[in-house]
Design an enzyme around this catalytic site. Structure first.
Site, mmCIF file in Angstrom:
data_model
loop_
_atom_site.group_PDB
_atom_site.id
_atom_site.type_symbol
_atom_site.label_atom_id
_atom_site.label_comp_id
_atom_site.label_asym_id
_atom_site.label_seq_id
_atom_site.Cartn_x
_atom_site.Cartn_y
_atom_site.Cartn_z
ATOM 1 N N THR A 1 0.823 -1.208 0.000
ATOM 2 C CA THR A 1 0.000 0.000 0.000
ATOM 3 C C THR A 1 0.856 1.257 0.000
ATOM 4 O OG1 THR A 1 -1.747 -1.181 1.197
ATOM 5 C CG2 THR A 1 -1.842 1.217 1.212
ATOM 6 N N GLN B 1 -5.171 -2.327 -2.967
ATOM 7 C CA GLN B 1 -5.069 -0.960 -2.482
ATOM 8 C C GLN B 1 -4.306 -0.135 -3.513
ATOM 9 O OE1 GLN B 1 -4.100 -3.701 -0.853
ATOM 10 N NE2 GLN B 1 -4.838 -3.720 1.255
ATOM 11 N N ASP C 1 -12.100 2.529 2.875
ATOM 12 C CA ASP C 1 -11.032 3.196 3.636
ATOM 13 C C ASP C 1 -10.336 4.254 2.786
ATOM 14 O OD1 ASP C 1 -11.701 1.304 5.544
ATOM 15 O OD2 ASP C 1 -10.035 -0.020 5.045
ATOM 16 N N ARG D 1 -13.970 3.090 10.095
ATOM 17 C CA ARG D 1 -13.626 1.811 10.707
ATOM 18 C C ARG D 1 -12.457 2.037 11.659
ATOM 19 N NH1 ARG D 1 -12.834 -3.213 7.233
ATOM 20 N NH2 ARG D 1 -11.238 -2.029 6.081
ATOM 21 N N TRP E 1 -9.401 1.336 12.565
ATOM 22 C CA TRP E 1 -8.116 0.723 12.235
ATOM 23 C C TRP E 1 -7.196 0.757 13.444
ATOM 24 C CZ3 TRP E 1 -4.072 2.951 8.258
ATOM 25 C CH2 TRP E 1 -3.107 1.978 7.992
#
Length: 362
Positions: free
Chosen positions: A144, A179, A223, A279, A281
């Site tokens: 990522t 990603q 995300d 979310r 993380w």
């Protein structure tokens, strides 16, 4: 001798992170980068290079970039950045003429005070198509971190009227390694005015540092704003392109003493699919939406615990005076909160990111 060793350390690390092809494996590169920042880099930059320097607003140099080399000083963004002094200590404006610049770009850690200004965001575009599972020149996946089209590693960066885009296709639900970061910001005091960030999964990597986004457009699916920055999103348009479930934020705060978090003020959230506001993380993930319009795409529960119920006791997820069909607080998870005016106040202005110290004049 110590100064020479530090110079060598900076040079060695900056060279590694300015590799346009992103040949290092993502996990190792990110781990080494953060270790260097924490142990050597931040003190070096503070006490040797940037000691007592404020944000430099007035330019000492303006250069132009055009796809047609005869109409500009350079025909690529990276070449323009590479032309700057190794230690850049004054504001440089790089003006991009409209066009699509297909390239990966890195602003190295030693090149502070860089501004990139486009003619307009719709017609001035920097794009690439790497994903986390794309192999670098060493044959290993970029991850990522390494997938970013544009990476900012130096403080006091400014961008205006630019689109940063990762054109990798929208992955199917549940796909691994897809990603595709449009921009990664791994430096303090970065500002983005009237910019666009377009991607699918993990569009904007708000990695570390204090950042300001004003009048920006941010598009993605899962995300699509993520990281452990301390950032204010001021009057931004956030749009999901998910065909099923998506998540707007994934904030990575892992320590209750960290001052990081994302604040969205006077923004607008629309799009397709069903969207979680965030979310968890990080164990102490912190996200606030204030005075923001939310379309009906927002899931009634609003927030996800990242599959870990223990995080419900430690995260800080809040709304304040939001409105629209998706803003109804009645069905939100019990561990999020509708903030009082007093609770919301620290998140509502540039004070959240110490902006009075470095934003004035933008």
């Amino acid at each position: 001798m110590l100064f020479i060793l530090l110079i060598f350390s900076v040079f060695e690390n900056a060279s590694a992170f300015s590799n346009q092809n992103g040949s290092n494996t993502s996990a190792l590169v990110e781990e080494n980068y953060m270790r260097w920042i924490n142990q050597i880099g931040s003190n070096f930059m503070k006490h040797i290079q940037y000691d007592k320097l404020d944000n430099q607003i007035e330019p000492c140099l303006t250069i132009t970039v055009d796809k047609n080399a005869t109409r500009g000083n350079f025909d690529s963004v990276q070449n323009a950045i590479d032309s700057l002094p190794f230690f850049n200590l004054c504001r440089v404006i790089i003006r991009l003429h409209k066009g699509v610049y297909r390239e990966k770009v890195v602003v190295p850690i030693t090149k502070a005070f860089v501004s990139i200004e486009g003619e307009n965001a719709d017609e001035t575009i920097i794009q690439w198509d790497d994903t986390a599972d794309t192999n670098g020149s060493d044959g290993l996946p970029l991850g990522t971190y390494g997938s970013a089209t544009f990476a900012v590693n130096a403080p006091y960066f400014i961008a205006k009227n630019i689109t940063f885009r990762n054109v990798a296709p929208l992955p199917p639900s549940g796909a691994l390694g897809k990603q595709a970061v449009a921009i990664r910001i791994s430096a303090d005091n970065a500002a983005f005015i009237s910019c666009k960030f377009i991607g699918a999964q993990d569009t904007l990597y708000d990695h570390t540092g204090r950042h300001y986004f004003k009048y920006c457009y941010i598009e993605g699916s899962v995300d699509f704003i993520f990281g452990n920055g301390r950032s204010l999103y001021d009057r931004c348009y956030l749009r999901t392109v998910s065909s099923s479930y998506g998540a707007l934020t994934a904030q990575k705060r892992d320590n209750m003493l960290d001052d990081t978090g994302f604040s969205f003020v006077n923004c607008r959230v629309t799009g397709s699919g069903a969207l979680y506001l965030g979310r968890a993380w990080g164990i102490f993930s912190r996200v606030v939406f204030a005075k923001t319009y939310m379309d009906k795409i927002i899931t009634p529960e609003g927030w996800s615990n990242w599959g870990d119920k223990r995080r419900e006791m430690t995260v800080f997820f809040g709304q304040y005076k939001c409105y629209g069909p998706g803003a109804d607080y009645g069905s939100r998870v019990a561990w999020s909160r509708e903030l009082t005016e007093q609770e919301a106040e620290p998140f509502l202005s540039i004070s959240f990111i110490d902006g009075h110290q470095w934003i004035p004049g933008l």
